[in-house]
Design a protein around this motif. Structure first.
Motif, PDB file in Angstrom:
ATOM      1  N   LEU B  37       0.741  -1.175  -0.063  1.00  0.00           N
ATOM      2  CA  LEU B  37       0.078   0.088  -0.046  1.00  0.00           C
ATOM      3  C   LEU B  37       0.713   1.301   0.009  1.00  0.00           C
ATOM      4  CD1 LEU B  37      -2.632  -0.630   2.846  1.00  0.00           C
ATOM      5  CD2 LEU B  37      -2.695  -1.168   0.447  1.00  0.00           C
ATOM      6  N   ILE B  38       0.165   2.278  -0.663  1.00  0.00           N
ATOM      7  CA  ILE B  38       1.157   3.638  -0.617  1.00  0.00           C
ATOM      8  C   ILE B  38      -0.105   4.898  -0.402  1.00  0.00           C
ATOM      9  CG2 ILE B  38       1.388   3.831  -3.047  1.00  0.00           C
ATOM     10  CD1 ILE B  38       3.998   5.394  -2.216  1.00  0.00           C
ATOM     11  N   HIS B  39       0.081   5.629   0.485  1.00  0.00           N
ATOM     12  CA  HIS B  39      -0.570   7.016   0.275  1.00  0.00           C
ATOM     13  C   HIS B  39       0.340   7.999   0.643  1.00  0.00           C
ATOM     14  CE1 HIS B  39      -3.581  10.048   1.326  1.00  0.00           C
ATOM     15  NE2 HIS B  39      -2.910  10.165   2.469  1.00  0.00           N
ATOM     16  N   VAL B  40       0.145   9.061  -0.224  1.00  0.00           N
ATOM     17  CA  VAL B  40       0.971  10.391  -0.487  1.00  0.00           C
ATOM     18  C   VAL B  40       0.377  11.312  -0.013  1.00  0.00           C
ATOM     19  CG1 VAL B  40       2.729  11.323  -1.884  1.00  0.00           C
ATOM     20  CG2 VAL B  40       2.238   9.061  -2.543  1.00  0.00           C
ATOM     21  N   VAL B  41       1.138  12.064   1.004  1.00  0.00           N
ATOM     22  CA  VAL B  41       0.284  13.333   1.536  1.00  0.00           C
ATOM     23  C   VAL B  41       1.053  14.377   0.596  1.00  0.00           C
ATOM     24  CG1 VAL B  41       0.194  14.794   3.474  1.00  0.00           C
ATOM     25  CG2 VAL B  41      -0.082  12.567   3.739  1.00  0.00           C
ATOM     26  N   ASP B  42       0.352  15.143  -0.199  1.00  0.00           N
ATOM     27  CA  ASP B  42       0.718  15.825  -1.120  1.00  0.00           C
ATOM     28  C   ASP B  42       1.274  17.181  -0.222  1.00  0.00           C
ATOM     29  OD1 ASP B  42       1.193  17.679  -3.442  1.00  0.00           O
ATOM     30  OD2 ASP B  42      -0.535  16.814  -4.343  1.00  0.00           O
ATOM     31  N   GLY B  92       5.142  14.172  -0.540  1.00  0.00           N
ATOM     32  CA  GLY B  92       5.502  14.595  -1.874  1.00  0.00           C
ATOM     33  C   GLY B  92       4.625  14.609  -2.993  1.00  0.00           C
ATOM     34  N   SER B  93       4.911  14.771  -4.111  1.00  0.00           N
ATOM     35  CA  SER B  93       4.375  14.620  -5.334  1.00  0.00           C
ATOM     36  C   SER B  93       3.801  13.061  -5.519  1.00  0.00           C
ATOM     37  CB  SER B  93       4.905  14.965  -6.566  1.00  0.00           C
ATOM     38  OG  SER B  93       4.527  14.345  -7.685  1.00  0.00           O
ATOM     39  N   PRO B  94       2.381  12.881  -5.498  1.00  0.00           N
ATOM     40  CA  PRO B  94       1.810  11.591  -5.388  1.00  0.00           C
ATOM     41  C   PRO B  94       2.335  10.800  -6.627  1.00  0.00           C
ATOM     42  CG  PRO B  94      -0.073  13.020  -4.999  1.00  0.00           C
ATOM     43  CD  PRO B  94       1.325  13.770  -5.130  1.00  0.00           C
TER      44      PRO B  94
END
Lengths: 148, 148
Positions: B37-42, B92-94
């Motif tokens: 799983l990955i979730h990116v906080v922009d 970062g940038s998703p």
């Protein structure tokens, strides 16, 4: 969640298209989905020919290209056990035609080859992007390696 | 053709993300693939805050957002039986982070939600497009319906 019921394989017959075909075959078999095919002959070259001064009714090249595409598509349909009426040969903008046929047949998954940022991508990259952008169903972009 | 071995589910926790989760679960089960799983906080909002005159060290909001994301991701990992070390929370940038982690873990399929041309698409549409453009593996874009 349901299996994919109806997969539309969009095929361009460029190098490596066998990869996309194998993936579509694998998915359709795994999910026991119906499989339909589409190949779009881009009408851009013909527009260019007309612009370059060729008379608009000089469609010999187009006829050759269409005949060639028809044969390739028929062979692929045979290989994949796809019935003739589920095999679509269209002329126009690839992304537009792929999305149009996907809507018409109620496909729930479009499978399309995806070129990267290099080489052919400049020419072809827009199809997978365009399909992704406009499709009303899921899109699987099968990664093709670019020749560097 | 091989089954997908390692699927990376990129999740944004927006509305309808359950659809993307269900599809990933279904595919990983069907193919018996490993699931990460990955979730990116922009980080864009924080850049905006700094630009708007908030002191750069005022990271209270960021801490809240990260804590919130961490909890959501942990709950999802539990739901999907994904081990903690296979669950990535990045800033970062998703598109950049998703592609980077996919490369790191040798994922052969990235699953990402895809918004259309309307509404949220203007804000979010670029992630699936960006991932498609930069990924070195296949990408499945799960179609989310936009609110009109």
């Amino acid at each position: 969640m349901e299996n994919y019921q109806h997969v539309l394989l969009a095929i361009d017959f460029f190098e490596q298209s066998q990869l996309v075909i194998e993936r579509a075959k694998h998915i359709a078999t795994t999910y026991q989905s119906q499989l339909s095919l589409i190949h779009v002959v881009d009408n851009l070259p013909f527009a260019d020919l007309v612009y370059a001064g060729f008379p608009p009714d000089n469609l010999e090249l187009m006829t050759v290209l269409m005949d060639n595409a028809k044969t390739k598509l028929a062979n692929l349909a045979k290989e994949l056990n796809v019935m003739e009426q589920n095999s679509y040969l269209e002329i126009g903008s690839p992304k537009t035609e792929i999305v149009r046929i996907a809507n018409t047949i109620n496909a729930d998954l479009i499978i399309v080859g995806s070129h990267g940022r290099h080489g052919l991508a400049l020419l072809l990259g827009s199809t997978s992007n365009g399909v992704l952008h406009h499709a009303n169903c899921d899109v699987l972009a099968v990664r093709l390696q670019d020749e560097d």
